[in-house]
Structure formats: structure tokens, C-alpha cells
Design a protein around this motif. Structure first.
Motif, PDB file in Angstrom:
ATOM      1  N   ALA A 265       2.071   3.189  11.104  1.00 18.03           N
ATOM      2  CA  ALA A 265       1.783   1.972  10.351  1.00 18.03           C
ATOM      3  C   ALA A 265       2.199   0.731  11.142  1.00 18.03           C
ATOM      4  CB  ALA A 265       2.512   2.011   9.012  1.00 18.03           C
TER       5      ALA A 265
ATOM      6  N   VAL B 119       1.101  -3.506  10.447  1.00 20.00           N
ATOM      7  CA  VAL B 119       1.626  -3.932   9.144  1.00 20.00           C
ATOM      8  C   VAL B 119       2.823  -4.853   9.345  1.00 20.00           C
ATOM      9  CG1 VAL B 119       0.836  -1.805   8.038  1.00 20.00           C
ATOM     10  CG2 VAL B 119       3.207  -1.970   8.854  1.00 20.00           C
TER      11      VAL B 119
ATOM     12  N   ILE C 275       3.618  -1.227   3.716  1.00 20.97           N
ATOM     13  CA  ILE C 275       3.190   0.150   3.442  1.00 20.97           C
ATOM     14  C   ILE C 275       4.430   0.988   3.159  1.00 20.97           C
ATOM     15  CG2 ILE C 275       3.159   0.654   5.922  1.00 20.97           C
ATOM     16  CD1 ILE C 275       0.889   2.378   3.349  1.00 20.97           C
TER      17      ILE C 275
ATOM     18  N   LEU D 187       0.840  -1.196   0.000  1.00 23.44           N
ATOM     19  CA  LEU D 187       0.000   0.000   0.000  1.00 23.44           C
ATOM     20  C   LEU D 187       0.877   1.249   0.000  1.00 23.44           C
ATOM     21  CD1 LEU D 187      -2.622  -1.117   2.686  1.00 23.44           C
ATOM     22  CD2 LEU D 187      -2.723  -1.425   0.197  1.00 23.44           C
TER      23      LEU D 187
ATOM     24  N   PRO E  41      -2.969   2.503   6.430  1.00 26.64           N
ATOM     25  CA  PRO E  41      -3.291   1.100   6.143  1.00 26.64           C
ATOM     26  C   PRO E  41      -4.117   0.405   7.217  1.00 26.64           C
ATOM     27  CG  PRO E  41      -1.117   1.224   7.088  1.00 26.64           C
ATOM     28  CD  PRO E  41      -1.618   2.655   7.005  1.00 26.64           C
TER      29      PRO E  41
END
Length: 341
Positions: A132, A137, A121, A100, A105
């Protein structure tokens, strides 16, 4: 020697990732990078098309790969549903890695975990990286100011990577921007990254879905030939980016770099894009990828590339690029070992 924890996390041989730079990041490119031991990333198009591309990659490799989705404008009533549909397509196809960019995210982490998809990300600052990581993530990609295409932050990679690593430990960090060879991979590892994500180097690959003229311009350009601005933002405002200087950029510079609304030829049609999902006019200063679907002059379009074009000297198969980066990085690391006390 080059196997890092992110390799173990994903089950890949080498910590080398290709960037999913829109429609140009074709299934053939992603599969070639993955088949060479790295992690290829496919990109481009609306949900149905992206889902088909993921299936095409699966037919070309049994190795791990990723798919790229821009999540800018999730709250926008027009852009939000488009981005969400693309993510849903990726998760429905159970893509191994979802990459992403340009947004938060957190809304997608739990859903991805349910289907076994890892999330990466790309970020432009330590604060964005920390948020993030806190959201859960699996991988953070630190994008330096040197990068091509849309650029999230303003910090050079050599400063950004260690700063991000310090903020998100133990989440693995990849370095992106200004890297095109094994020396860059070795340097990124020294800065604390566990791998690299390369865009410009793989644009100049045989499998990249752009015309040869685009690739040749990358090879012929130097870092000083790239321009950082918000020029190509007619359909994506307030999104800084780096491109190779062409006739359109030169006319804008000669006019004094006017802001939106006063640029030479603004709003004029520069060509027709006949994509699989539809045909439409391309306007001057729009952000789009000049793939072979674009019927127009490359001097009128954005030529996305980073400062690492200085280090790109040829167009070669993507698998060969991966293997050469591995060999060179291994040699650099071995040479540095001679300086050990």
C-alpha cells in the motif's frame, strides 16, 4: 505533547480517529469526533446514501473528517461496481480523507490525489502495508488481531505496529485494535504509531447509530466474551471477524462450531432491515450492522466488537471520549518521563 506528524499532514489537533463501521458510523458521530480535535470517519450504505452522509457531516463540522469504504471483491462483477461507485461518490464530494479496507488501494490513489483527497488503508500484515505504501497511500492503519468487526490479519497489535512502521517509513502509521483509552494511545505512540483508530470505544458513544442494548452489551462484556470466527459470513465468506458472544454464537458453539451448511437455523429470516435505500429480509449468519433500521432480536445478529470492550465502562458523548483519551495519554506520557535518566 500529543501532536504527531499525521496531525500536521491532515490539519487535526489530536491523532485520534474513529472507525467508519458501516451504517452505525453516523454523521453525528464523525462530526463529534472531528469537532473535539480528532478525525471522525463516516460510513455505511450505497453510493448515493454515502454521498448524502458526507454532506451531512459537512453541515455539522468545518473540521477534517473521513469516509470509509470496503473494497473487497473489486474484480467481482457484482461487488466491484458497488465499491467503485461508493469511492466515486466520496471523491465527487471531495471528502478530505478516504479510508479503505480489505483490498488493494492502488487503483484509487491517483484519482484521489487529483481532487485533493488523502487515502488511508487498513491492513493486517507488514507485506500488505508495504504494498500500500508503494502504491502511494498517505496513511497506513495497522489492525491488530484484537480488533472487532472484520479482522484482516492474525498478529497482535504490539507486534504488528512496529513491524509495519519499519516497513513503510516515512508513511505515517495508525494503530487499531485493542485500544480504548489514553493508555492505549500512549502505548501505540511508543510502538512507533502516529495515532490510533478506535472502533469499539466509539460504538459505546451517544452518537453511534445503534440501539442502546448494543452499546450496553459492549460495556458489559469482557475480552473473553468476544469470539473470533467466520460465523457471520453468509454474504461475505472467508472474512474472519470478532463479535460479542450472544445466543446465536452460543448455539453454534454448542453444536460443535459446524462449518457453513450445517449451522443451526442457517438461512432462516431473523428480521427486516428497513434502510433508506430499501427494505429487505436479514438472514441468520449474514454480516450486517444491527442499526435501528433492523427490526429483530439482537441475539440473532452479529454484535461486532473487539477485545477492548474490556476497557469500555460507559456510554458517553464522543467528544468527551476524545478529550478524556487526550488527558489520560498526556498524563501517562508525563509519568513515563519521570523514568528518564
Amino acid at each position: 505533547m500529543l501532536r504527531t506528524p499525521v496531525c500536521d499532514l491532515l490539519g487535526i489537533e489530536y491523532p485520534i480517529f474513529s472507525v467508519g463501521f458501516g451504517a452505525a458510523a453516523a454523521p453525528e458521530l464523525a462530526a463529534a469526533v472531528s469537532n473535539a480535535g480528532g478525525c471522525g470517519v463516516v460510513g455505511g450504505g450505497p453510493a448515493e446514501f454515502l454521498g448524502e452522509r458526507i454532506r451531512q457531516v459537512c453541515a455539522l463540522t468545518d473540521k477534517l473528517f473521513g469516509a470509509n469504504v470496503i473494497i473487497e471483491g473489486l474484480a467481482d462483477p457484482d461487488l466491484g461496481p458497488y465499491a467503485r461507485a461508493r469511492i466515486e461518490a466520496c471523491l465527487q464530494e471531495q471528502v478530505p480523507l478516504l479510508v479503505l479496507f480489505w483490498g488493494d488501494p492502488s487503483a484509487f490513489v491517483e484519482e484521489a490525489q487529483r481532487v485533493g483527497t488523502k487515502i488511508a488503508i487498513q491492513v493486517g500484515s507488514p507485506d500488505e502495508a508495504k504494498a500500500a505504501a508503494d502504491a502511494g497511500v498517505d496513511i497506513v492503519i495497522a489492525q491488530g488481531f484484537e480488533a472487532g468487526g472484520h479482522v484482516r490479519g492474525h498478529t497482535a497489535l504490539s507486534v504488528l505496529v512496529p513491524a509495519v512502521v519499519d516497513r513503510v517509513k516515512p508513511v505515517p502509521v495508525l494503530a487499531s485494535g485493542g485500544i480504548a483509552d489514553g493508555r492505549g494511545l500512549a502505548a501505540a505512540l511508543a510502538l512507533g504509531a502516529q495515532g490510533v483508530s478506535l472502533g469499539t470505544r466509539f460504538v459505546a458513544s451517544e452518537e453511534c447509530f445503534v440501539e442502546r442494548d448494543y452499546k450496553d452489551r459492549v460495556v458489559a462484556s469482557s475480552a473473553d466474551d468476544t469470539v473470533y470466527s467466520e460465523l457471520f459470513g453468509a454474504n461475505w465468506p472467508d472474512a474472519p471477524h470478532r463479535v460479542i458472544r450472544n445466543a446465536t454464537v452460543e448455539r453454534w458453539e454448542e453444536a460443535g462450531r459446524p462449518a457453513k451448511g450445517g449451522r443451526p437455523g442457517e438461512g432462516s429470516v431473523i428480521g427486516i432491515e428497513s434502510a433508506p435505500w430499501g427494505k429487505g429480509e436479514a438472514e441468520r449468519y449474514e454480516a450486517f450492522m444491527a442499526t435501528p433500521w433492523f427490526d429483530g432480536d439482537l441475539d440473532d445478529a452479529p454484535i461486532w466488537a473487539g477485545q477492548s470492550c474490556e476497557l469500555v465502562h460507559d456510554v458517553r458523548p464522543a467528544g468527551e471520549i476524545v478529550r478524556d483519551i487526550v488527558r489520560e495519554a498526556s498524563a501517562v506520557i508525563a509519568e513515563l518521563g519521570r523514568y528518564s535518566p
